[in-house]
Design a protein around this motif. Sequence first.
Motif, mmCIF file in Angstrom:
data_model
loop_
_atom_site.group_PDB
_atom_site.id
_atom_site.type_symbol
_atom_site.label_atom_id
_atom_site.label_comp_id
_atom_site.label_asym_id
_atom_site.label_seq_id
_atom_site.Cartn_x
_atom_site.Cartn_y
_atom_site.Cartn_z
ATOM 1 N N VAL A 127 30.983 -42.815 50.216
ATOM 2 C CA VAL A 127 30.690 -43.741 49.069
ATOM 3 C C VAL A 127 29.721 -44.713 49.317
ATOM 4 O O VAL A 127 28.789 -44.794 48.679
ATOM 5 N N LYS A 128 29.401 -45.106 50.510
ATOM 6 C CA LYS A 128 28.188 -46.095 51.039
ATOM 7 C C LYS A 128 27.185 -45.258 51.034
ATOM 8 O O LYS A 128 25.971 -45.895 50.467
ATOM 9 N N LYS A 131 26.069 -44.666 47.269
ATOM 10 C CA LYS A 131 25.699 -46.039 46.847
ATOM 11 C C LYS A 131 24.111 -46.189 47.221
ATOM 12 O O LYS A 131 23.287 -46.790 46.631
ATOM 13 N N ARG A 132 24.068 -46.089 48.532
ATOM 14 C CA ARG A 132 22.482 -46.298 48.889
ATOM 15 C C ARG A 132 21.411 -45.248 48.398
ATOM 16 O O ARG A 132 20.299 -45.523 48.083
ATOM 17 N N ALA A 134 21.735 -44.025 45.473
ATOM 18 C CA ALA A 134 21.721 -44.127 44.104
ATOM 19 C C ALA A 134 20.836 -45.526 43.550
ATOM 20 O O ALA A 134 20.312 -45.675 42.594
ATOM 21 N N ALA A 135 20.774 -46.320 44.644
ATOM 22 C CA ALA A 135 19.897 -47.627 44.487
ATOM 23 C C ALA A 135 18.419 -47.268 44.745
ATOM 24 O O ALA A 135 17.809 -46.626 44.962
#
Length: 135
Positions: A127-128, A131-132, A134-135
Amino acid sequence: MPYARFVQIGRVCLVNYGPYRGSLVVVVNVLDHNRVLAEGPTSKVPRQVLQLTRLSLTDLMVPIQLGARSSTLAAAYAKAGTDDAWAASSWGKKLASRSKRAQLTDFDRFKVMVARKTKASAINKQVKVLKRSAA
């Protein structure tokens, strides 16, 4: 959706109270609105009168006649594949899982805890990373 689990000859039921709790039985005769004559061909439940409050009706049926003999019932039960159908149902799977979990030892429970923590850790790492990216 209308109700489909009626008390009838050949209905497979789960005993939910008493010494045969958790066993599958088949209704052989309906005595009155509170009691049935039932027998468990593979669960070794002898033919006996059971109260309907102590039975849970399942969706499974065995094609038998009123007051069928034990041998006839056993043959029809096997031919219908009732035990396999019960094991494949979500209700049967849930009961099997509960029974398996209840028989775990202390060390088995520890291994399950460690496996859950390992799985949660791996999911959190994924998940981390997502998220990275996607940002």
